[in-house]
Design a protein around this motif. Structure first.
Motif, mmCIF file in Angstrom:
data_model
loop_
_atom_site.group_PDB
_atom_site.id
_atom_site.type_symbol
_atom_site.label_atom_id
_atom_site.label_comp_id
_atom_site.label_asym_id
_atom_site.label_seq_id
_atom_site.Cartn_x
_atom_site.Cartn_y
_atom_site.Cartn_z
ATOM 1 N N ILE A 4 0.582 -1.222 0.009
ATOM 2 C CA ILE A 4 -0.443 -0.158 -0.484
ATOM 3 C C ILE A 4 1.562 0.682 0.190
ATOM 4 C CG2 ILE A 4 -1.220 1.311 1.080
ATOM 5 C CD1 ILE A 4 -2.808 -1.314 2.700
ATOM 6 N N PRO A 5 0.198 2.604 -1.120
ATOM 7 C CA PRO A 5 1.550 3.577 -0.806
ATOM 8 C C PRO A 5 1.297 4.141 -0.002
ATOM 9 C CG PRO A 5 0.072 3.561 -2.643
ATOM 10 C CD PRO A 5 -0.809 1.898 -1.612
ATOM 11 N N THR A 6 2.747 5.027 0.896
ATOM 12 C CA THR A 6 2.699 6.646 1.634
ATOM 13 C C THR A 6 1.350 7.530 0.872
ATOM 14 O OG1 THR A 6 4.293 5.156 2.996
ATOM 15 C CG2 THR A 6 4.077 7.108 3.447
ATOM 16 N N MET A 7 1.064 7.641 1.964
ATOM 17 C CA MET A 7 0.481 9.098 1.401
ATOM 18 C C MET A 7 1.414 10.160 1.232
ATOM 19 S SD MET A 7 -3.170 9.392 3.428
ATOM 20 C CE MET A 7 -3.287 10.923 3.446
ATOM 21 N N PHE A 8 2.134 10.518 1.543
ATOM 22 C CA PHE A 8 3.488 11.682 1.926
ATOM 23 C C PHE A 8 4.279 10.946 1.625
ATOM 24 C CE2 PHE A 8 0.338 12.639 4.732
ATOM 25 C CZ PHE A 8 -0.833 13.582 4.836
ATOM 26 N N VAL A 9 5.271 11.775 0.618
ATOM 27 C CA VAL A 9 6.820 11.576 -0.169
ATOM 28 C C VAL A 9 7.124 11.774 1.440
ATOM 29 C CG1 VAL A 9 7.984 12.779 -1.193
ATOM 30 C CG2 VAL A 9 6.154 13.085 -1.775
ATOM 31 N N ARG A 10 7.981 10.522 1.300
ATOM 32 C CA ARG A 10 9.163 10.434 2.515
ATOM 33 C C ARG A 10 10.836 10.943 1.914
ATOM 34 N NH1 ARG A 10 8.201 6.571 5.744
ATOM 35 N NH2 ARG A 10 6.940 5.143 5.685
ATOM 36 N N ASP A 11 11.411 11.634 2.926
ATOM 37 C CA ASP A 11 12.828 12.332 2.083
ATOM 38 C C ASP A 11 13.711 11.358 3.031
ATOM 39 O OD1 ASP A 11 15.269 13.752 2.823
ATOM 40 O OD2 ASP A 11 14.432 15.266 3.904
ATOM 41 N N GLU A 12 14.396 10.632 2.073
ATOM 42 C CA GLU A 12 15.106 9.647 1.839
ATOM 43 C C GLU A 12 16.252 9.920 2.200
ATOM 44 O OE1 GLU A 12 14.376 6.893 1.430
ATOM 45 O OE2 GLU A 12 12.560 6.966 0.872
ATOM 46 N N THR A 13 16.431 11.338 2.347
ATOM 47 C CA THR A 13 18.280 11.720 2.664
ATOM 48 C C THR A 13 18.183 11.864 4.047
ATOM 49 O OG1 THR A 13 17.551 13.977 3.222
ATOM 50 C CG2 THR A 13 18.263 13.379 0.650
ATOM 51 N N LEU A 14 17.461 11.363 4.910
ATOM 52 C CA LEU A 14 17.594 11.588 6.556
ATOM 53 C C LEU A 14 17.265 10.020 7.330
ATOM 54 C CD1 LEU A 14 15.210 14.296 7.076
ATOM 55 C CD2 LEU A 14 17.903 14.690 7.673
ATOM 56 N N ARG A 15 17.641 10.024 8.531
ATOM 57 C CA ARG A 15 17.799 8.393 8.896
ATOM 58 C C ARG A 15 16.595 8.625 9.578
ATOM 59 N NH1 ARG A 15 21.173 6.401 13.934
ATOM 60 N NH2 ARG A 15 20.167 4.392 14.284
ATOM 61 N N GLY A 16 15.994 7.039 9.040
ATOM 62 C CA GLY A 16 14.419 6.158 8.592
ATOM 63 C C GLY A 16 13.394 6.889 8.407
ATOM 64 N N HIS A 17 13.760 7.873 7.201
ATOM 65 C CA HIS A 17 13.167 8.210 6.305
ATOM 66 C C HIS A 17 11.987 8.649 5.394
ATOM 67 C CE1 HIS A 17 16.094 5.714 3.375
ATOM 68 N NE2 HIS A 17 15.991 5.262 4.379
ATOM 69 N N PRO A 18 11.633 9.657 7.041
ATOM 70 C CA PRO A 18 10.209 10.185 7.835
ATOM 71 C C PRO A 18 10.286 10.962 6.432
ATOM 72 C CG PRO A 18 12.408 12.099 8.179
ATOM 73 C CD PRO A 18 13.103 11.088 7.228
ATOM 74 N N VAL A 19 8.056 10.844 6.582
ATOM 75 C CA VAL A 19 7.241 11.243 6.026
ATOM 76 C C VAL A 19 7.490 12.991 5.473
ATOM 77 C CG1 VAL A 19 6.173 9.864 5.399
ATOM 78 C CG2 VAL A 19 5.130 10.942 7.404
ATOM 79 N N THR A 20 7.420 13.577 4.558
ATOM 80 C CA THR A 20 7.083 14.922 4.111
ATOM 81 C C THR A 20 6.034 15.654 4.462
ATOM 82 O OG1 THR A 20 7.367 15.421 1.867
ATOM 83 C CG2 THR A 20 9.104 15.118 3.048
ATOM 84 N N SER A 21 5.663 16.362 4.676
ATOM 85 C CA SER A 21 3.989 16.974 3.938
ATOM 86 C C SER A 21 3.518 17.289 2.759
ATOM 87 C CB SER A 21 4.068 18.446 5.028
ATOM 88 O OG SER A 21 4.542 19.512 4.730
ATOM 89 N N GLU A 22 4.301 17.074 2.117
ATOM 90 C CA GLU A 22 3.897 16.602 0.656
ATOM 91 C C GLU A 22 2.918 15.878 -0.123
ATOM 92 O OE1 GLU A 22 6.065 16.858 -3.849
ATOM 93 O OE2 GLU A 22 7.251 16.810 -1.743
ATOM 94 N N VAL A 23 1.601 15.546 -0.047
ATOM 95 C CA VAL A 23 0.962 14.404 -0.802
ATOM 96 C C VAL A 23 1.820 14.113 -1.823
ATOM 97 C CG1 VAL A 23 -0.316 15.714 -2.121
ATOM 98 C CG2 VAL A 23 -0.497 13.471 -0.910
ATOM 99 N N LYS A 24 1.782 12.320 -1.687
ATOM 100 C CA LYS A 24 1.584 12.173 -2.944
ATOM 101 C C LYS A 24 0.883 12.296 -4.523
ATOM 102 C CE LYS A 24 4.665 8.183 -1.654
ATOM 103 N NZ LYS A 24 4.836 6.722 -0.993
ATOM 104 N N PRO A 25 1.066 12.188 -5.355
ATOM 105 C CA PRO A 25 0.249 12.707 -6.342
ATOM 106 C C PRO A 25 -0.908 11.905 -6.124
ATOM 107 C CG PRO A 25 1.944 13.138 -7.952
ATOM 108 C CD PRO A 25 2.496 12.662 -6.427
ATOM 109 N N GLU A 26 -0.507 9.951 -6.739
ATOM 110 C CA GLU A 26 -1.768 9.353 -6.663
ATOM 111 C C GLU A 26 -2.533 9.216 -5.195
ATOM 112 O OE1 GLU A 26 2.704 7.685 -5.496
ATOM 113 O OE2 GLU A 26 1.645 8.620 -6.634
ATOM 114 N N CYS A 27 -2.413 9.922 -4.286
ATOM 115 C CA CYS A 27 -2.497 10.027 -2.924
ATOM 116 C C CYS A 27 -3.618 11.036 -2.450
ATOM 117 C CB CYS A 27 -1.888 9.054 -1.999
ATOM 118 S SG CYS A 27 -0.995 7.956 -1.841
#
Length: 166
Positions: A4-27
């Motif tokens: 299942i896709p996660t609603m928000f874009v992840r910050d792949e540059t940070l440890r743990g890859h936290p989600v950002t407030s940017e919504v994925k278009p498909e969600c």
């Protein structure tokens, strides 16, 4: 079943890859108020088809989207809690995707007294989060809801079969 896709874009540059407030278009449909929110359960992913139970098995490559289901075996000690739950369902479990929950599963964050299979696809009505509990589907609204909840997260189910999670 595809992950299942996660609603928000992840910050792949940070440890743990936290989600950002940017919504994925498909969600985006979730933020538009579409779909039914349900509690995301922290258990073991199981599948039942024609009375046969299988468990999700992550491949050695670590690519969860490539995971497949492997039939459970009564002689396998690793499957004993799954069969305890499966055998307690009367009538037999309907076809679908389930989460195995209980005292010996993932720390039992949901406090089940016995090993239990809870259908998540199609979802069981008792997983639905009431609309008055989740009025704000913005990033901040979801963050606030989850900070006050015992749930691991939320899965949104669109009538057309799409799903999204946070």
């Amino acid at each position: 079943m595809k992950k299942i896709p996660t609603m928000f874009v992840r910050d792949e540059t940070l440890r743990g890859h936290p989600v950002t407030s940017e919504v994925k278009p498909e969600c985006q449909w979730v933020l538009d108020g579409e779909g039914v929110p349900t509690s995301k359960l922290d258990g073991t992913n199981m599948k039942v088809v024609d009375g046969v139970m299988s468990k999700r098995q992550k491949p050695k490559s670590g690519e969860y989207d490539e995971a497949s289901y492997v039939e459970c075996e009564r002689t396998n000690p690793a499957d004993r809690w799954a069969f305890e739950a499966f055998d307690s369902i009367q009538p037999l479990a309907e076809d679908g995707i389930y989460e195995l929950l209980g005292p010996k599963i993932q720390g039992n964050r949901h406090c089940y007294e016995n090993h239990t299979l809870v259908r998540v696809v199609p979802f069981s009505a008792d997983l639905e989060i009431p609309a008055d509990h989740l009025r704000d589907r913005s990033f901040e609204g979801l963050q606030d809801f989850l900070s006050r909840s015992r749930d691991e997260g939320i899965v949104f189910h669109h009538p057309d079969g799409r799903m999204a999670k946070i």
